[in-house]
Design a protein around this motif. Sequence first.
Motif, PDB file in Angstrom:
ATOM      1  N   ASP A 268     -22.244 -64.213  -8.585  1.00  0.00           N
ATOM      2  CA  ASP A 268     -21.249 -65.106  -9.183  1.00  0.00           C
ATOM      3  C   ASP A 268     -21.263 -66.460  -8.470  1.00  0.00           C
ATOM      4  OD1 ASP A 268     -19.000 -66.381 -10.239  1.00  0.00           O
ATOM      5  OD2 ASP A 268     -17.859 -64.520 -10.374  1.00  0.00           O
ATOM      6  N   PRO A 269     -22.199 -67.357  -8.838  1.00  0.00           N
ATOM      7  CA  PRO A 269     -22.269 -68.646  -8.152  1.00  0.00           C
ATOM      8  C   PRO A 269     -21.007 -69.483  -8.314  1.00  0.00           C
ATOM      9  CG  PRO A 269     -23.744 -68.602 -10.060  1.00  0.00           C
ATOM     10  CD  PRO A 269     -23.264 -67.205  -9.835  1.00  0.00           C
ATOM     11  N   GLY A 270     -20.329 -69.371  -9.458  1.00  0.00           N
ATOM     12  CA  GLY A 270     -19.113 -70.143  -9.658  1.00  0.00           C
ATOM     13  C   GLY A 270     -18.033 -69.795  -8.654  1.00  0.00           C
ATOM     14  N   LEU A 271     -17.859 -68.498  -8.386  1.00  0.00           N
ATOM     15  CA  LEU A 271     -16.850 -68.051  -7.434  1.00  0.00           C
ATOM     16  C   LEU A 271     -17.232 -68.454  -6.011  1.00  0.00           C
ATOM     17  CD1 LEU A 271     -14.188 -66.588  -7.084  1.00  0.00           C
ATOM     18  CD2 LEU A 271     -15.443 -64.420  -7.036  1.00  0.00           C
ATOM     19  N   VAL A 272     -18.505 -68.381  -5.687  1.00  0.00           N
ATOM     20  CA  VAL A 272     -18.958 -68.825  -4.364  1.00  0.00           C
ATOM     21  C   VAL A 272     -18.714 -70.320  -4.203  1.00  0.00           C
ATOM     22  CG1 VAL A 272     -21.000 -69.116  -2.885  1.00  0.00           C
ATOM     23  CG2 VAL A 272     -20.629 -66.963  -4.118  1.00  0.00           C
ATOM     24  N   GLY A 273     -18.926 -71.088  -5.266  1.00  0.00           N
ATOM     25  CA  GLY A 273     -18.626 -72.512  -5.204  1.00  0.00           C
ATOM     26  C   GLY A 273     -17.154 -72.783  -4.967  1.00  0.00           C
ATOM     27  N   GLU A 274     -16.271 -71.982  -5.605  1.00  0.00           N
ATOM     28  CA  GLU A 274     -14.831 -72.117  -5.353  1.00  0.00           C
ATOM     29  C   GLU A 274     -14.514 -71.857  -3.885  1.00  0.00           C
ATOM     30  OE1 GLU A 274     -11.879 -70.320  -7.930  1.00  0.00           O
ATOM     31  OE2 GLU A 274     -13.463 -69.923  -9.402  1.00  0.00           O
ATOM     32  N   MET A 275     -15.113 -70.818  -3.315  1.00  0.00           N
ATOM     33  CA  MET A 275     -14.894 -70.506  -1.911  1.00  0.00           C
ATOM     34  C   MET A 275     -15.312 -71.669  -1.025  1.00  0.00           C
ATOM     35  SD  MET A 275     -16.858 -67.699   0.472  1.00  0.00           S
ATOM     36  CE  MET A 275     -18.362 -68.677   0.281  1.00  0.00           C
ATOM     37  N   ALA A 276     -16.489 -72.241  -1.300  1.00  0.00           N
ATOM     38  CA  ALA A 276     -16.987 -73.346  -0.487  1.00  0.00           C
ATOM     39  C   ALA A 276     -16.066 -74.554  -0.585  1.00  0.00           C
ATOM     40  CB  ALA A 276     -18.406 -73.716  -0.909  1.00  0.00           C
TER      41      ALA A 276
ATOM     42  N   ALA B 136     -12.866 -74.455  -1.074  1.00  0.00           N
ATOM     43  CA  ALA B 136     -11.684 -74.130  -0.276  1.00  0.00           C
ATOM     44  C   ALA B 136     -11.963 -74.320   1.210  1.00  0.00           C
ATOM     45  CB  ALA B 136     -11.250 -72.693  -0.559  1.00  0.00           C
ATOM     46  N   ILE B 137     -13.137 -73.895   1.651  1.00  0.00           N
ATOM     47  CA  ILE B 137     -13.518 -74.099   3.050  1.00  0.00           C
ATOM     48  C   ILE B 137     -13.572 -75.589   3.362  1.00  0.00           C
ATOM     49  CG2 ILE B 137     -15.397 -73.798   4.718  1.00  0.00           C
ATOM     50  CD1 ILE B 137     -16.103 -71.196   3.201  1.00  0.00           C
ATOM     51  N   ALA B 138     -14.126 -76.369   2.435  1.00  0.00           N
ATOM     52  CA  ALA B 138     -14.213 -77.818   2.639  1.00  0.00           C
ATOM     53  C   ALA B 138     -12.833 -78.438   2.798  1.00  0.00           C
ATOM     54  CB  ALA B 138     -14.951 -78.470   1.470  1.00  0.00           C
ATOM     55  N   ALA B 139     -11.862 -77.957   2.028  1.00  0.00           N
ATOM     56  CA  ALA B 139     -10.510 -78.516   2.124  1.00  0.00           C
ATOM     57  C   ALA B 139      -9.931 -78.306   3.516  1.00  0.00           C
ATOM     58  CB  ALA B 139      -9.616 -77.873   1.063  1.00  0.00           C
ATOM     59  N   SER B 140     -10.178 -77.122   4.098  1.00  0.00           N
ATOM     60  CA  SER B 140      -9.684 -76.865   5.453  1.00  0.00           C
ATOM     61  C   SER B 140     -10.406 -77.733   6.475  1.00  0.00           C
ATOM     62  CB  SER B 140      -9.867 -75.382   5.801  1.00  0.00           C
ATOM     63  OG  SER B 140      -9.007 -74.566   5.035  1.00  0.00           O
ATOM     64  N   LEU B 141     -11.700 -77.867   6.329  1.00  0.00           N
ATOM     65  CA  LEU B 141     -12.465 -78.694   7.266  1.00  0.00           C
ATOM     66  C   LEU B 141     -12.004 -80.143   7.216  1.00  0.00           C
ATOM     67  CD1 LEU B 141     -16.015 -77.200   6.588  1.00  0.00           C
ATOM     68  CD2 LEU B 141     -14.728 -76.968   8.710  1.00  0.00           C
ATOM     69  N   ARG B 142     -11.823 -80.661   6.025  1.00  0.00           N
ATOM     70  CA  ARG B 142     -11.374 -82.046   5.883  1.00  0.00           C
ATOM     71  C   ARG B 142     -10.008 -82.241   6.510  1.00  0.00           C
ATOM     72  NH1 ARG B 142     -13.839 -86.672   4.673  1.00  0.00           N
ATOM     73  NH2 ARG B 142     -12.108 -87.362   3.365  1.00  0.00           N
TER      74      ARG B 142
ATOM     75  N   GLY C 149     -26.859 -70.282  -3.151  1.00  0.00           N
ATOM     76  CA  GLY C 149     -26.812 -71.286  -2.093  1.00  0.00           C
ATOM     77  C   GLY C 149     -26.505 -72.673  -2.617  1.00  0.00           C
ATOM     78  N   ALA C 150     -27.087 -73.027  -3.760  1.00  0.00           N
ATOM     79  CA  ALA C 150     -26.809 -74.342  -4.349  1.00  0.00           C
ATOM     80  C   ALA C 150     -25.348 -74.454  -4.757  1.00  0.00           C
ATOM     81  CB  ALA C 150     -27.715 -74.573  -5.560  1.00  0.00           C
ATOM     82  N   ALA C 151     -24.758 -73.361  -5.238  1.00  0.00           N
ATOM     83  CA  ALA C 151     -23.340 -73.378  -5.596  1.00  0.00           C
ATOM     84  C   ALA C 151     -22.472 -73.602  -4.368  1.00  0.00           C
ATOM     85  CB  ALA C 151     -22.961 -72.066  -6.290  1.00  0.00           C
ATOM     86  N   TYR C 152     -22.828 -72.963  -3.267  1.00  0.00           N
ATOM     87  CA  TYR C 152     -22.082 -73.182  -2.021  1.00  0.00           C
ATOM     88  C   TYR C 152     -22.184 -74.646  -1.598  1.00  0.00           C
ATOM     89  CZ  TYR C 152     -20.492 -72.694   2.795  1.00  0.00           C
ATOM     90  OH  TYR C 152     -19.801 -72.842   3.981  1.00  0.00           O
ATOM     91  N   VAL C 153     -23.381 -75.209  -1.687  1.00  0.00           N
ATOM     92  CA  VAL C 153     -23.574 -76.616  -1.308  1.00  0.00           C
ATOM     93  C   VAL C 153     -22.713 -77.524  -2.173  1.00  0.00           C
ATOM     94  CG1 VAL C 153     -25.234 -78.515  -1.267  1.00  0.00           C
ATOM     95  CG2 VAL C 153     -25.881 -76.269  -0.377  1.00  0.00           C
TER      96      VAL C 153
ATOM     97  N   GLY D 284     -19.979 -76.845  -3.720  1.00  0.00           N
ATOM     98  CA  GLY D 284     -18.580 -76.682  -3.369  1.00  0.00           C
ATOM     99  C   GLY D 284     -18.212 -77.412  -2.103  1.00  0.00           C
ATOM    100  N   LEU D 285     -19.058 -77.311  -1.075  1.00  0.00           N
ATOM    101  CA  LEU D 285     -18.764 -77.976   0.199  1.00  0.00           C
ATOM    102  C   LEU D 285     -18.834 -79.490   0.040  1.00  0.00           C
ATOM    103  CD1 LEU D 285     -18.099 -76.508   2.867  1.00  0.00           C
ATOM    104  CD2 LEU D 285     -20.390 -77.101   3.657  1.00  0.00           C
TER     105      LEU D 285
END
Length: 757
Positions: free
Chosen positions: A118-126, A128-134, A172-176, A178-179
């Motif tokens: 599920d690349p879409g869901l992995v992108g959502e996760m990434a 969310a992680i980006a929001a915390s990092l920012r 992996g591209a979906a994670y990228v 998202g981040l």
Amino acid sequence: MTVEEKAGQLGSFWAQPAEPGEPVAPREDDADEPMPGDRAMTLHEQARWGLGHLTRVFGTAPIAPAEGAARLRELQRVVRSANRFGLPAIAHEECLTGFMTWRATVFPSPPAWGASFDPGLVGEMAAAIAASLRRAGVHQGLAPVLDVVRDARWGRTEECIGEDPYLVGTIGAAYVRGLESGGIVATLKHFVGYSASRDARNMAPTAAGPREVADVLMEPFVMALREGGPRSVMPSYTDIDGEPASGSERLLTRVLREELGFTGVVVSDYFAVSFLQSRHGVAGSRQEAAARALAAGIDVELPSSRCYGEPLVEAVRRGDVPEELLDRAVSRVLTLKAELGLLDGPEDDEPVEGAAGDGSAADGASVFDPPAHRELARRLAEESVVLLADDGTLPLRPDARVALVGPLADERYGMMGCYSFPNHVGRSDPDLPLGVEFPTLADALRGEFADLRVVPGGDVLGADDGDIAAAVAAAREAEVCVLALGDRSGLFGRGTSGEGCDAETLALPGRQAELAEAVLATGTPTVVVMLSGRPYALGAVAERAAAIVQAFFPGQEGGAALAAVLTGRAEPRGRLPVSMPRRPYGTPVVYLRSRLDSPHPWSTVDSRPLFPFGHGLSWTTFAYEELTVDPVAATDGSVRVTAVVRNVGERAGTEVVQLYLADPVSSVVRPVRWLAGWAKTRIEPGRAVRVEFTVHADRTSFTGGDLTRIVEPGVVEVLVGRSSEDLPLRGSFTLEGPRRVLDADRVLTVPVEVTPL
């Protein structure tokens, strides 16, 4: 800029924890790589020439959210005030399973991403992680890992998405995306070949030829660069045919930049520049290591300036390193800083709320672990649970008398990998609270069954006869037994999985096989739940277990997700991203292999998997019908492949419809088959969907005899089904026309449409 100021932008500083007002000193490392010179410079001393990166301000020691943000702002103030141009540093952190800091959400591990399909869901996760990092003031994340699993004995298998390059590249591209959509610089790693290390040993030479490197190991990086848009790449520690990746001008300049078009910043893996001297032996000094890495294309040395500080300045002054190479790297770093807004003056970051302190709501404990992130972690965990086998015992009845036994029955650390904060840092302080809610499988099942008996059963390595006897007694008294087995992740020998925790075999760690045998011998129907970072050989277990459920380090919501699946409130929707071996010894079991690498009568070693790549069951069954394939296409054209998938069971269910291609006659040896695309679709009982794939001829391409990427005319076989082995629909098409040589613009993906019928 002076030479010193240019070199400063290529260096980094790993600050050790300090009390307010103390000089900020560098953190000592455990890699036997001491700082150059008689003493280590403080941050103020090093930053007088400028600084490229601040290393893991949050991810080095436990620090509350507000305190961490304040500390990072103070470190940036020191950096800006110390250098002539007032330039801040790029702050980077690990973020493979979430922002790796205390009190941040721990998401499922990369094999769970792969299992979700599920690349879409992995992108959502990434995102969310980006929001915390920012929010923390961080600019760059050191993820995702795009290494393709070639031998699951490798300890870092738990950091990998799977064994298929298309799956790894797509997820992996979906994670990228998202981040990067959240303004955080994504870092592809480890470029390239790390996972193909000889004998599956960490930091061993890569045991792969140029064709395997190009067609398998490189492909996810090609996809993520094109489809994701990352701004950073990290080279591998390994060497390929005697050439260290971190010192390879061919890999980091000619391939990565000139062929693949990467324009961002290459950062070293930790200590990798000095490893050119101390581990690889291709440099005789730190100056030579700096010269080789810079010429190869490494722009920033992490985590500290061991070679890109004084040694690099000396090499430039002596004329051993052309200043043009220094200018090339500095321009890349400053360009990235400009994109991040770091050249626009001091940042006006909104402070993280709360004071550092006592764990109450007022101290910002939920800032990096908000309910929305926990819900997202739960969704991804549920999507990734794989039901491998079931004789009808699952779902469990709510009134069942259940015994939960095994070393992972009540173990929080068994839910997460080595790049989660509790495992990576927190375990060094046993008195430190986990910082986030982390229900175990036992915690979750207590809310499901009134009659539940829990017998934890010892450590994954240290179960004794008493533990086994207690588990057996509990199983005998139960109607059904849930046996929780697997890993406890750690680093460099401090776990059964994780970085530096390689395995000689794929046998269950410790005495878990003995425990399983004793429990299964009771005759009580037993559901085996695997919580692990790699697949294990379960042949003997599978023959007698009532059901087997696999979860790959499913994160802090993993216990709840597993409970939902075991009770039937959630559907098992995951599929195996790696093959599950039958026996612990023998050749590595991966599906992407040639005919000679597959089982054949000229060898007594049977390398067939117990459960193949892509396998996974549901609460219902699906029928595959009506395959249609366009018969002919040009070598620069496309074909349409359609199939009808029908839910013939009594419950709604989710199917992962998988498309594989095969090349029966080729100018070089090809895999027996390879994944070309998939569709994850939910189908109601008695209903059907039509799945249509559009396959461009470029998706049949490979590295030919002259090591160029080509499309050859000829017959291509088409296979559609439930896994890499269960493929009920088969057809073919013919590519007609000239042999084509491809460039970097080749088609990488297979679009898919799902139409309800």
